[in-house]
Write an enzyme that holds these catalytic residues in place. Structure first.
Site, PDB file in Angstrom:
ATOM      1  N   MET A   1       0.852  -1.191   0.000  1.00  0.00           N
ATOM      2  CA  MET A   1       0.000   0.000   0.000  1.00  0.00           C
ATOM      3  C   MET A   1       0.890   1.244   0.000  1.00  0.00           C
ATOM      4  SD  MET A   1      -3.407  -0.969   2.063  1.00  0.00           S
ATOM      5  CE  MET A   1      -2.760  -0.777   3.712  1.00  0.00           C
TER       6      MET A   1
ATOM      7  N   HIS B   1       9.588  -3.732   3.087  1.00  0.00           N
ATOM      8  CA  HIS B   1       9.086  -3.930   1.717  1.00  0.00           C
ATOM      9  C   HIS B   1      10.248  -4.191   0.755  1.00  0.00           C
ATOM     10  CE1 HIS B   1       5.792  -1.186   3.289  1.00  0.00           C
ATOM     11  NE2 HIS B   1       5.111  -2.218   2.853  1.00  0.00           N
TER      12      HIS B   1
ATOM     13  N   ARG C   1       3.260   2.201   9.806  1.00  0.00           N
ATOM     14  CA  ARG C   1       2.666   2.930  10.943  1.00  0.00           C
ATOM     15  C   ARG C   1       3.706   3.468  11.910  1.00  0.00           C
ATOM     16  NH1 ARG C   1      -2.900   1.011  12.249  1.00  0.00           N
ATOM     17  NH2 ARG C   1      -3.523   0.023  10.344  1.00  0.00           N
TER      18      ARG C   1
HETATM   19  O1  PAF Z   1      -0.001  -5.840   3.608  1.00  0.00           O
HETATM   20  C1  PAF Z   1      -0.443  -4.913   2.905  1.00  0.00           C
HETATM   21  O2  PAF Z   1       0.211  -3.894   2.676  1.00  0.00           O
HETATM   22  C2  PAF Z   1      -1.847  -5.013   2.316  1.00  0.00           C
HETATM   23  O3  PAF Z   1      -2.709  -5.669   3.189  1.00  0.00           O
HETATM   24  C3  PAF Z   1      -1.861  -5.679   0.931  1.00  0.00           C
HETATM   25  C4  PAF Z   1      -1.404  -7.116   0.990  1.00  0.00           C
HETATM   26  C5  PAF Z   1      -0.991  -4.889  -0.031  1.00  0.00           C
HETATM   27  C6  PAF Z   1      -3.294  -5.682   0.368  1.00  0.00           C
HETATM   28  O4  PAF Z   1      -3.783  -4.381   0.223  1.00  0.00           O
END
Ligand code: PAF
Length: 281
Positions: A33, A40, A190
């Site tokens: 997101m 990430h 967050r």
């Molecule tokens: O983990 C996340 O960032 C979200 O839940 C995902 C898997 C991208 C789905 O919107």
């Protein structure tokens, strides 16, 4: 360094993916997101090690927010995200507008019964339906061979794995280890909302969980140990512990037999920031 191409429509995405697949290239996807951090990037790097082509999706999915204020407050940092993804060798960023994902008249929801119901499912009604729905759509849109998710969201990972099995979705789901700050705090978008007073207290969550896990492994009573961990968190400055539980790692139900793989999962509030974490026991 490759600058990832940013694509906004499913048609353009599919055109690129078909061209890659025509030459036999394996495609990996990292659904996100946005508001990207090292956690990430470690997923993107894992994808790049195993796949010729990597797509990162950036979509703040309105359907998984049970609190509208949380959706509004969610950071949107696409330019910085793209610069970070370039360093991880990502080939393409799929960042569609909401109407590309949920066009007028959209009406389908995916429910993964059982595993999505306790813990996060109970605290955030509708959350996992939103996640399962968007992830199914992202798999269909990207046609990826492999998909990379962080273990930080353990229950989400179990929900996605169960859904892929139940629906025969042709994607291999890979769960990657949680990346932590030096004090043990699990990386999360967050964390940026923790102020200078709260941030030093946040490491207490991982510390309480790891010492409880060790005590349980050494034979301590799980209920008493988890209650003690919850009071340690309150003493460390947390406002509220929503749950700290020992569960079957795959079903997220209470552990019913001694051979089951066990996972400790917790959610707690530090000021107005909700932190979650999980570790093996
Ligand atoms: O983990 C996340 O960032 C979200 O839940 C995902 C898997 C991208 C789905 O919107």
């Amino acid at each position: 360094m490759i600058t990832p191409k940013i694509v906004r429509t499913v048609a353009d995405l599919r055109q690129q993916v078909r061209a890659w697949k025509a030459t036999g290239e394996m495609v990996g996807v990292v659904p996100t997101m946005g508001a990207l951090h090292d956690g990430h990037l470690s997923l993107a790097r894992a994808a790049k090690r195993e796949c010729e082509r990597v797509i990162t999706t950036i979509f703040v999915n309105p359907k998984q927010f049970n609190n509208p204020e949380d959706l509004l407050k969610y950071p949107r940092t696409e330019e910085a995200d793209a610069a970070l993804l370039a360093t991880a060798g990502v080939d393409l960023i799929f960042a569609p507008p909401p109407e590309e994902v949920y066009p007028e008249g959209y009406s389908t929801t995916i429910t993964v019964a059982g595993v999505s119901e306790p813990l996060e499912g109970a605290m955030r009604p509708g959350h996992f339906e939103g996640v399962a729905t968007v992830v199914t759509k992202l798999f269909g849109m990207t046609m990826a061979d492999r998909a990379y998710f962080g273990q930080k969201d353990w229950q989400q990972l179990q929900v996605v794995q169960k859904m892929v099995r139940d629906l025969n979705i042709p994607v291999h789901v890979v769960g990657c280890e949680t990346i932590r700050e030096a004090d043990g705090l699990a990386m999360s978008s967050r964390n940026a909302r923790l102020n200078a007073e709260m941030r030093p207290k946040a490491g207490a969550l991982y510390a309480a969980m790891t010492s409880a896990a060790e005590a349980i492994r050494n034979g301590a009573d799980p209920t008493q140990t988890l209650n003690l961990a919850a009071s340690q968190l309150i003493a460390a400055g947390f406002e509220r512990v929503e749950y700290i539980e020992l569960r079957d790692a795959a079903t997220l139900l209470p552990v019913s037999h001694s051979g089951a793989e066990r996972r400790m999962l917790a959610a707690a509030w530090l000021d107005d920031v909700r932190l979650i974490d999980n570790i093996p026991v």
